[in-house]
Design an enzyme around this catalytic site. Structure first.
Site, PDB file in Angstrom:
ATOM      1  N   GLY A   1      84.599 115.196  67.811  1.00 25.09           N
ATOM      2  CA  GLY A   1      83.567 114.573  67.071  1.00 25.09           C
ATOM      3  C   GLY A   1      83.152 114.741  66.167  1.00 25.09           C
TER       4      GLY A   1
ATOM      5  N   GLY B   1      85.497 121.611  59.703  1.00 26.52           N
ATOM      6  CA  GLY B   1      83.545 121.623  59.007  1.00 26.52           C
ATOM      7  C   GLY B   1      82.912 120.635  57.658  1.00 26.52           C
ATOM      8  N   ASP B   2      83.900 121.566  57.024  1.00 20.15           N
ATOM      9  CA  ASP B   2      83.615 121.851  55.098  1.00 20.15           C
ATOM     10  C   ASP B   2      84.054 120.166  55.106  1.00 20.15           C
ATOM     11  OD1 ASP B   2      82.713 124.460  55.467  1.00 20.15           O
ATOM     12  OD2 ASP B   2      84.890 125.004  54.811  1.00 20.15           O
TER      13      ASP B   2
HETATM   14  N1  ATP Z   1      90.945 119.603  67.096  1.00 21.28           N
HETATM   15  C1  ATP Z   1      90.864 118.653  66.300  1.00 21.28           C
HETATM   16  N2  ATP Z   1      91.138 117.425  66.583  1.00 21.28           N
HETATM   17  C2  ATP Z   1      90.295 116.038  65.739  1.00 21.28           C
HETATM   18  N3  ATP Z   1      89.537 116.353  64.848  1.00 21.28           N
HETATM   19  C3  ATP Z   1      88.929 117.466  64.875  1.00 21.28           C
HETATM   20  C4  ATP Z   1      89.472 118.560  66.093  1.00 21.28           C
HETATM   21  N4  ATP Z   1      88.912 119.775  65.680  1.00 21.28           N
HETATM   22  C5  ATP Z   1      87.541 119.183  64.382  1.00 21.28           C
HETATM   23  N5  ATP Z   1      87.345 118.220  64.309  1.00 21.28           N
HETATM   24  C6  ATP Z   1      87.100 117.522  63.699  1.00 21.28           C
HETATM   25  O1  ATP Z   1      86.297 118.232  62.405  1.00 21.28           O
HETATM   26  C7  ATP Z   1      84.866 118.538  62.788  1.00 21.28           C
HETATM   27  C8  ATP Z   1      83.736 119.632  62.243  1.00 21.28           C
HETATM   28  O2  ATP Z   1      84.945 120.207  63.330  1.00 21.28           O
HETATM   29  P1  ATP Z   1      83.869 122.045  64.359  1.00 21.28           P
HETATM   30  O3  ATP Z   1      82.932 121.023  65.073  1.00 21.28           O
HETATM   31  O4  ATP Z   1      85.262 122.819  64.234  1.00 21.28           O
HETATM   32  O5  ATP Z   1      82.582 122.429  62.604  1.00 21.28           O
HETATM   33  P2  ATP Z   1      83.106 124.192  62.196  1.00 21.28           P
HETATM   34  O6  ATP Z   1      82.672 125.001  63.578  1.00 21.28           O
HETATM   35  O7  ATP Z   1      81.879 123.293  61.316  1.00 21.28           O
HETATM   36  O8  ATP Z   1      84.206 124.739  61.450  1.00 21.28           O
HETATM   37  P3  ATP Z   1      83.977 125.012  60.011  1.00 21.28           P
HETATM   38  O9  ATP Z   1      82.498 125.919  59.869  1.00 21.28           O
HETATM   39  O10 ATP Z   1      85.133 126.086  60.761  1.00 21.28           O
HETATM   40  O11 ATP Z   1      84.846 124.303  58.747  1.00 21.28           O
HETATM   41  C9  ATP Z   1      84.797 117.791  63.825  1.00 21.28           C
HETATM   42  O12 ATP Z   1      83.276 117.154  64.128  1.00 21.28           O
HETATM   43  C10 ATP Z   1      85.838 116.858  64.176  1.00 21.28           C
HETATM   44  O13 ATP Z   1      85.122 116.051  63.530  1.00 21.28           O
HETATM   45 MG    MG Z   2      80.978 125.156  60.022  1.00 21.09          MG
END
Ligand code: ATP
Ligand code: MG
Length: 311
Positions: A221, A247-248
């Protein structure tokens, strides 16, 4: 209207293969091609949830034309600035046997100082009609490291808050322009600040000037830290699928929350639900409504009272 800025927009090409075998040729039945780049993905998610959005940034060449054409087809309002260079492509090979995705990401076109100045003028026109600005993703070669910082400052002169999702020196520079929110993931935060833990890293970005720091933690999260408070928001469980673009979706929800002025707990609940809804979808920028509805009421939100920033 939420204005999303993608300075390094991309044409995202996905090749599904039965199995990825090095040193061999692969037959592709059907390539999936669409406009991408983080700000474009944010715009797609906002459009999906019925939020008013305009996508801008830099595009050029045949990839740039294809990016514009794809956005037209998707019904996403856009107004990009043309550049002489060729917009980058990303190629992702998804292997059915393992489920693994192997990505090849071009760095992006060289942008001249004159093109950057033209974009700033273009941005100044667009931002007048905006209520929130979202700056997402990497900077293409040639742009100054404070490119997002400059956009945040210009938005601020019109009283418009910004959200920045980038990493490294561009993130630190942007934080100094006092954006409403920065959204690194935990790896980006650690690499950018070299802080011993996430709270200390978030505290550093607050000290630089960001008004709030939302750190995304993959399946765990979010950690959100403001000068006065901190929260942890967790999905009820891990969702399997492709987390690229989650993340987006998170940034899209934070932008929507800024637009409506929602309270932090509501904003974070929505951010966790929208980003969870991105995970089951194979392509970044898409969200699954059923997952969103299932998640929303089950997001676990915890206020962390004992938090004090270094301000
Ligand atoms: N496997 C998962 N199950 C449930 N929620 C997830 C999962 N993976 C990611 N999330 C949700 O998505 C949010 C963003 O994910 P993450 O931290 O991977 O972002 P990111 O690395 O910036 O992604 P990206 O830049 O590729 O869009 C997390 O804070 C979480 O709430
Ligand atoms: Mg990201």
């Amino acid at each position: 209207m939420i204005l999303t800025v993608t300075l390094n927009a991309a044409l995202d090409v996905t090749y599904p293969v039965a199995s990825l075998v090095p040193d061999s040729a692969h037959q592709i039945e059907r390539a999936h091609v669409r406009a991408g780049g983080k700000g474009v993905n944010v715009a797609r998610v906002l459009e999906h949830f019925g939020q008013p959005v305009l996508a801008t940034g830099l595009v050029g060449g045949t990839s740039g034309a294809a990016i514009r054409h794809d956005l037209d087809g998707a019904g996403i309002r856009h107004h990009f600035c043309g550049i002489a260079g060729e917009s980058r492509r990303t190629v992702t090979v998804v292997a059915a046997d393992t489920g693994d995705a192997t990505a090849f990401n071009e760095r992006g076109p060289l942008v001249s100082i004159a093109e950057w100045r033209d974009f700033l003028e273009h941005f100044d026109h667009l931002v007048r009609d905006a209520s929130v600005v979202v700056c997402s993703g990497s900077l293409p070669p040639g742009l100054p490291v404070d490119a997002y910082a400059e956009l945040c400052r210009r938005a601020r002169t019109h009283g418009i808050p910004s959200i920045v999702d980038t990493a490294g020196p561009a993130l630190v520079a942007a934080a100094e322009a006092a954006p409403a929110t920065v959204k690194p993931n935990s790896v980006e935060l650690r690499a950018t600040t070299r802080a011993p833990d996430l709270r200390a890293g978030a505290g550093q970005l607050l000290a630089h000037g960001a008004e709030a720091v939302v750190v995304s933690l993959g399946p765990d999260g979010l950690l959100a830290v403001t000068h006065d408070n901190a929260w942890q928001a967790r999905p009820p469980g891990r969702i399997s699928g492709n987390p690229t673009g989650a993340g987006d979706a998170c940034v899209a929800a934070l932008a929507s929350g800024l637009l409506t002025g929602s309270e932090w707990p509501d904003r974070l609940r929505t951010a966790v639900a929208w980003s969870a809804a991105a995970v089951p979808m194979p392509y970044a920028g898409d969200v699954d409504d059923e997952t969103y509805r299932r998640m929303f009421d089950r997001v676990q939100l915890e206020e962390i009272h004992a938090f004090h920033s270094d301000r």
